[in-house]
Motif scaffolding. Structure first.
Motif, PDB file in Angstrom:
ATOM      1  N   GLY A  14      -8.429   5.348  -8.781  1.00 46.00           N
ATOM      2  CA  GLY A  14      -7.067   4.824  -8.724  1.00 46.00           C
ATOM      3  C   GLY A  14      -6.777   3.959  -7.513  1.00 46.00           C
TER       4      GLY A  14
ATOM      5  N   TYR B  66     -13.364   1.354   5.737  1.00 47.09           N
ATOM      6  CA  TYR B  66     -12.087   0.738   5.385  1.00 47.09           C
ATOM      7  C   TYR B  66     -12.331  -0.562   4.618  1.00 47.09           C
ATOM      8  CZ  TYR B  66      -7.862  -2.042   5.886  1.00 47.09           C
ATOM      9  OH  TYR B  66      -6.783  -2.840   5.619  1.00 47.09           O
TER      10      TYR B  66
ATOM     11  N   TRP C  80      -8.668  -5.127  -3.322  1.00 47.07           N
ATOM     12  CA  TRP C  80      -7.662  -6.040  -2.752  1.00 47.07           C
ATOM     13  C   TRP C  80      -8.236  -7.368  -2.323  1.00 47.07           C
ATOM     14  CZ3 TRP C  80      -2.964  -4.589  -3.844  1.00 47.07           C
ATOM     15  CH2 TRP C  80      -2.727  -3.225  -4.077  1.00 47.07           C
TER      16      TRP C  80
ATOM     17  N   CYS D  23       1.459   3.972  -2.811  1.00 49.68           N
ATOM     18  CA  CYS D  23       0.564   5.108  -3.023  1.00 49.68           C
ATOM     19  C   CYS D  23       0.287   5.876  -1.737  1.00 49.68           C
ATOM     20  CB  CYS D  23      -0.767   4.636  -3.600  1.00 49.68           C
ATOM     21  SG  CYS D  23      -0.592   3.828  -5.191  1.00 49.68           S
TER      22      CYS D  23
ATOM     23  N   ARG E 238     -11.690   1.714  -5.319  1.00 45.45           N
ATOM     24  CA  ARG E 238     -12.407   2.819  -5.974  1.00 45.45           C
ATOM     25  C   ARG E 238     -11.721   3.000  -7.312  1.00 45.45           C
ATOM     26  NH1 ARG E 238     -12.171   6.913  -0.884  1.00 45.45           N
ATOM     27  NH2 ARG E 238     -13.458   5.687   0.535  1.00 45.45           N
TER      28      ARG E 238
ATOM     29  N   LEU F 209      -4.005   7.823   5.095  1.00 47.64           N
ATOM     30  CA  LEU F 209      -4.830   6.862   5.838  1.00 47.64           C
ATOM     31  C   LEU F 209      -4.701   7.047   7.354  1.00 47.64           C
ATOM     32  CD1 LEU F 209      -4.412   3.659   3.633  1.00 47.64           C
ATOM     33  CD2 LEU F 209      -6.134   5.467   3.498  1.00 47.64           C
TER      34      LEU F 209
ATOM     35  N   CYS G  50       0.824  -1.215   0.000  1.00 44.77           N
ATOM     36  CA  CYS G  50       0.000   0.000   0.000  1.00 44.77           C
ATOM     37  C   CYS G  50       0.857   1.265   0.000  1.00 44.77           C
ATOM     38  CB  CYS G  50      -0.926   0.031   1.213  1.00 44.77           C
ATOM     39  SG  CYS G  50      -1.632  -1.571   1.640  1.00 44.77           S
TER      40      CYS G  50
ATOM     41  N   LYS H  53      -6.055  13.510   0.848  1.00 43.69           N
ATOM     42  CA  LYS H  53      -7.038  12.574   0.283  1.00 43.69           C
ATOM     43  C   LYS H  53      -6.624  11.118   0.439  1.00 43.69           C
ATOM     44  CE  LYS H  53      -8.499  13.189  -4.044  1.00 43.69           C
ATOM     45  NZ  LYS H  53      -8.889  14.029  -5.147  1.00 43.69           N
ATOM     46  N   ILE H  54      -5.338  10.870   0.422  1.00 40.12           N
ATOM     47  CA  ILE H  54      -4.887   9.485   0.527  1.00 40.12           C
ATOM     48  C   ILE H  54      -4.075   9.245   1.804  1.00 40.12           C
ATOM     49  CG2 ILE H  54      -4.978   8.849  -1.909  1.00 40.12           C
ATOM     50  CD1 ILE H  54      -2.041   9.621  -2.134  1.00 40.12           C
TER      51      ILE H  54
ATOM     52  N   PRO I 281      -7.054   0.375  -6.108  1.00 38.57           N
ATOM     53  CA  PRO I 281      -7.399  -0.981  -6.561  1.00 38.57           C
ATOM     54  C   PRO I 281      -8.259  -1.735  -5.546  1.00 38.57           C
ATOM     55  CG  PRO I 281      -4.996  -0.600  -6.560  1.00 38.57           C
ATOM     56  CD  PRO I 281      -5.627   0.516  -5.797  1.00 38.57           C
TER      57      PRO I 281
ATOM     58  N   ARG J 178     -11.770  11.241   9.776  1.00 35.18           N
ATOM     59  CA  ARG J 178     -12.703  11.421   8.672  1.00 35.18           C
ATOM     60  C   ARG J 178     -14.012  10.669   8.883  1.00 35.18           C
ATOM     61  NH1 ARG J 178      -9.295  10.414   3.976  1.00 35.18           N
ATOM     62  NH2 ARG J 178      -8.637  12.553   4.302  1.00 35.18           N
TER      63      ARG J 178
ATOM     64  N   LEU K 102      -8.203   8.309   8.866  1.00 36.09           N
ATOM     65  CA  LEU K 102      -9.449   7.525   8.775  1.00 36.09           C
ATOM     66  C   LEU K 102     -10.381   7.816   9.952  1.00 36.09           C
ATOM     67  CD1 LEU K 102      -8.265   3.984   7.564  1.00 36.09           C
ATOM     68  CD2 LEU K 102      -9.555   5.694   6.253  1.00 36.09           C
TER      69      LEU K 102
ATOM     70  N   THR L  79     -13.826  -0.181   1.203  1.00 34.45           N
ATOM     71  CA  THR L  79     -12.885   0.404   0.230  1.00 34.45           C
ATOM     72  C   THR L  79     -11.827  -0.608  -0.199  1.00 34.45           C
ATOM     73  OG1 THR L  79     -13.205   2.511   1.354  1.00 34.45           O
ATOM     74  CG2 THR L  79     -11.405   2.390  -0.237  1.00 34.45           C
TER      75      THR L  79
HETATM   76  C1  HEC Z   1      -2.113   2.342  -6.903  1.00 37.19           C
HETATM   77  C2  HEC Z   1      -2.244   3.204  -5.780  1.00 37.19           C
HETATM   78  C3  HEC Z   1      -2.892   2.627  -4.518  1.00 37.19           C
HETATM   79  C4  HEC Z   1      -2.529   1.512  -3.834  1.00 37.19           C
HETATM   80  C5  HEC Z   1      -1.393   0.533  -4.161  1.00 37.19           C
HETATM   81  C6  HEC Z   1      -3.375   1.459  -2.682  1.00 37.19           C
HETATM   82  N1  HEC Z   1      -4.251   2.490  -2.691  1.00 37.19           N
HETATM   83 FE1  HEC Z   1      -5.652   2.891  -1.296  1.00 37.19          FE
HETATM   84  N2  HEC Z   1      -6.232   4.525  -2.341  1.00 37.19           N
HETATM   85  C7  HEC Z   1      -5.637   4.991  -3.492  1.00 37.19           C
HETATM   86  C8  HEC Z   1      -6.292   6.233  -3.891  1.00 37.19           C
HETATM   87  C9  HEC Z   1      -5.902   7.081  -5.094  1.00 37.19           C
HETATM   88  C10 HEC Z   1      -7.296   6.482  -2.930  1.00 37.19           C
HETATM   89  C11 HEC Z   1      -8.229   7.682  -2.858  1.00 37.19           C
HETATM   90  C12 HEC Z   1      -9.493   7.366  -3.582  1.00 37.19           C
HETATM   91  C13 HEC Z   1     -10.432   8.554  -3.486  1.00 37.19           C
HETATM   92  O1  HEC Z   1     -10.012   9.657  -3.837  1.00 37.19           O
HETATM   93  O2  HEC Z   1     -11.562   8.354  -3.062  1.00 37.19           O
HETATM   94  C14 HEC Z   1      -7.234   5.381  -1.973  1.00 37.19           C
HETATM   95  C15 HEC Z   1      -8.083   5.272  -0.883  1.00 37.19           C
HETATM   96  C16 HEC Z   1      -7.951   4.307   0.091  1.00 37.19           C
HETATM   97  C17 HEC Z   1      -8.798   4.227   1.266  1.00 37.19           C
HETATM   98  C18 HEC Z   1      -9.927   5.165   1.616  1.00 37.19           C
HETATM   99  C19 HEC Z   1      -9.356   6.420   2.235  1.00 37.19           C
HETATM  100  C20 HEC Z   1     -10.415   7.398   2.627  1.00 37.19           C
HETATM  101  O3  HEC Z   1     -10.058   8.276   3.428  1.00 37.19           O
HETATM  102  O4  HEC Z   1     -11.550   7.356   2.134  1.00 37.19           O
HETATM  103  C21 HEC Z   1      -8.369   3.170   2.001  1.00 37.19           C
HETATM  104  C22 HEC Z   1      -8.935   2.680   3.306  1.00 37.19           C
HETATM  105  C23 HEC Z   1      -7.268   2.579   1.273  1.00 37.19           C
HETATM  106  N3  HEC Z   1      -7.045   3.306   0.122  1.00 37.19           N
HETATM  107  C24 HEC Z   1      -6.556   1.486   1.711  1.00 37.19           C
HETATM  108  C25 HEC Z   1      -5.517   0.894   0.990  1.00 37.19           C
HETATM  109  C26 HEC Z   1      -4.843  -0.272   1.424  1.00 37.19           C
HETATM  110  C27 HEC Z   1      -5.070  -0.994   2.744  1.00 37.19           C
HETATM  111  C28 HEC Z   1      -3.953  -0.573   0.444  1.00 37.19           C
HETATM  112  C29 HEC Z   1      -2.982  -1.751   0.396  1.00 37.19           C
HETATM  113  C30 HEC Z   1      -3.554  -3.065   0.558  1.00 37.19           C
HETATM  114  C31 HEC Z   1      -4.081   0.423  -0.593  1.00 37.19           C
HETATM  115  N4  HEC Z   1      -5.052   1.300  -0.228  1.00 37.19           N
HETATM  116  C32 HEC Z   1      -3.305   0.468  -1.729  1.00 37.19           C
HETATM  117  C33 HEC Z   1      -4.601   4.401  -4.159  1.00 37.19           C
HETATM  118  C34 HEC Z   1      -3.984   3.239  -3.795  1.00 37.19           C
END
Ligand code: HEC
Length: 388
Positions: A359, A347, A363, A318, A355, A332, A315, A329-330, A361, A338, A335, A350
């Motif tokens: 961007g 969590y 999981w 990003c 989403r 974490l 994770c 915005k990203i 993915p 927010r 959380l 998502t």
């Molecule tokens: C390729 C990039 C990428 C990766 C890798 C990634 N994320 Fe994200 N994630 C994002 C983006 C971009 C957003 C914001 C989406 C939005 O604007 O609503 C996000 C949003 C989130 C959110 C919601 C945050 C919120 O405040 O609403 C969570 C929870 C989250 N990611 C968890 C994870 C976890 C756990 C992992 C690893 C298993 C992970 N992400 C890996 C790009 C990534």
């Protein structure tokens, strides 16, 4: 050879074919049928491995030297993850590659499915200090401010020592920063990363001493699937001659070496965990969990640890290493701020669904719910009200 119908004839042919195939793969050099030596490695895990040919990393360069010694070309199977049992299952046991370098040499690590070469290096926690200051044992830490990683063996080791001031950090990077900023006198952190940072970010300013003791070090070996005994034996046969190359590579990547500082008896009594070669990194989390005392640390230290490992392996690309991310915005760490009571639900939804349009993915095909919960447990340790 004349073909005769019947059982014994075809068996003889089969036996001949098998033995010549073995002969070819064992001696090859230059023959058309040379099998490549297929190495599994993480493309983004320096100082150990990287898919950047200009800086391949300690394990990858060992793999290259091994392949040369075996007379086989090397090919890579890049798999983006910190090594862990899941990665081993998917890649090595999934037959995507023949070998994985740097697994903890322990039957507790996925034995009997995984077999090992002999040990080629020792990885462990290290003491980082100013160049003119050496630590020779736990007593030298008295009165000092010592940076220790959250839920790590050093943190547990020092927990009972009131005369040592602990500065908790979340990563070796933060431990080095604490030294640099003068908020800690010593950092007792994960050695390979400390050595690498010392070399690449701190112009070799610090002295780094490897430690030794239960849960502090483990033996690194090359892992193979159980069926690969023939390859394992060939690797074991050439490993001794590669020792000087491996020592040079360790120095090149800043890995701590030399005479380790022993942290022994007191700790052994405290932990009740067996010593020896068997202390695997996979066990370190368990050691941590069983040693965690009172309310000093959350009970779910083990989940936090493995969640953090998954987070940083997958994770963080990003969301930032250890979830430190300036873009709100990203971030974490926000959380709770927010979503309040809905944060767990949000969590899970998502990470399950992602989403995609934004961007993020999905999981759910990649991690089990237990793993995603452990990432959540880790994230709960880093929540903040604001990231400015
Ligand atoms: C390729 C990039 C990428 C990766 C890798 C990634 N994320 Fe994200 N994630 C994002 C983006 C971009 C957003 C914001 C989406 C939005 O604007 O609503 C996000 C949003 C989130 C959110 C919601 C945050 C919120 O405040 O609403 C969570 C929870 C989250 N990611 C968890 C994870 C976890 C756990 C992992 C690893 C298993 C992970 N992400 C890996 C790009 C990534």
């Amino acid at each position: 050879m004349t073909m005769r119908p019947g059982h014994s004839g075809s068996l003889a042919i089969l036996a001949l074919a098998v033995s010549s195939a073995l002969f070819v793969s064992a001696t090859t050099a230059g023959a058309d049928e040379v099998q490549p030596f297929r190495l599994c490695a993480d493309p983004t895990n320096l100082p150990f491995s990287s898919d950047n040919p200009a800086q391949p990393g300690f394990y990858v360069e060992i793999g290259q030297a091994l392949a040369r010694a075996l007379g086989q070309p090397i090919v890579y199977d890049w798999y983006k993850s910190y090594f862990g049992k899941r990665t081993v299952r998917v890649t090595l046991l999934g037959k995507q590659c023949d070998a994985m370098i740097g697994l903890p040499r322990s039957d507790d690590f996925m034995g009997p499915s995984v077999i090992f070469s002999s040990t080629f290096a020792r990885q462990g926690y290290a003491l980082v200090t100013a160049k003119d200051r050496a630590v020779n044992g736990i007593d030298d830490l008295r009165g000092k401010r010592v940076a220790v990683q959250f839920a790590s063996t050093p943190q547990n080791l020092l927990a009972a020592r009131d005369e040592i001031r602990k500065v908790t950090v979340l990563s070796p990077e933060e431990g080095m920063k604490a030294l640099e900023e003068g908020t800690a006198d010593v950092a007792f952190i994960w050695g390979p990363v400390a050595g690498w940072l010392n070399k690449t970010a701190y112009q070799d300013r610090y002295r780094i001493q490897l430690t030794e003791g239960e849960g502090l070090t483990w033996d690194a070996a090359i892992g193979f699937a159980r069926t690969s005994t023939e390859l394992r034996d060939r690797v074991d046969a050439v490993l001794p001659q590669l020792a000087p190359v491996i020592a040079d590579l360790a120095a090149k990547y800043g890995l701590p070496g030399g005479q380790p500082v022993r942290f022994g008896a007191a700790h052994a009594a405290l932990s009740g965990v067996t010593t020896g070669n068997g202390t695997a990194v996979a066990q370190v989390a368990n050691v941590v969990a069983t040693e965690t005392k009172g309310d000093a640390l959350p009970k779910n230290a083990e989940a936090v640890n493995s969640g953090k490992e998954i987070f940083n392996g997958t994770c963080a690309h990003c969301h930032g290493p250890d979830a430190v991310q300036s873009e709100k915005k990203i971030d974490l760490r926000l959380l709770r701020h927010r979503y309040g009571d809905d944060m767990h639900t949000t969590y899970l939804k998502t990470v399950h669904e992602g989403r995609p349009a934004k961007g993020m993915p999905s999981w759910k095909e990649v991690f089990t719910d237990d793993q995603l919960e452990s990432v959540y447990a880790f994230l709960m340790t880093v929540q903040v009200e604001s990231n400015d």
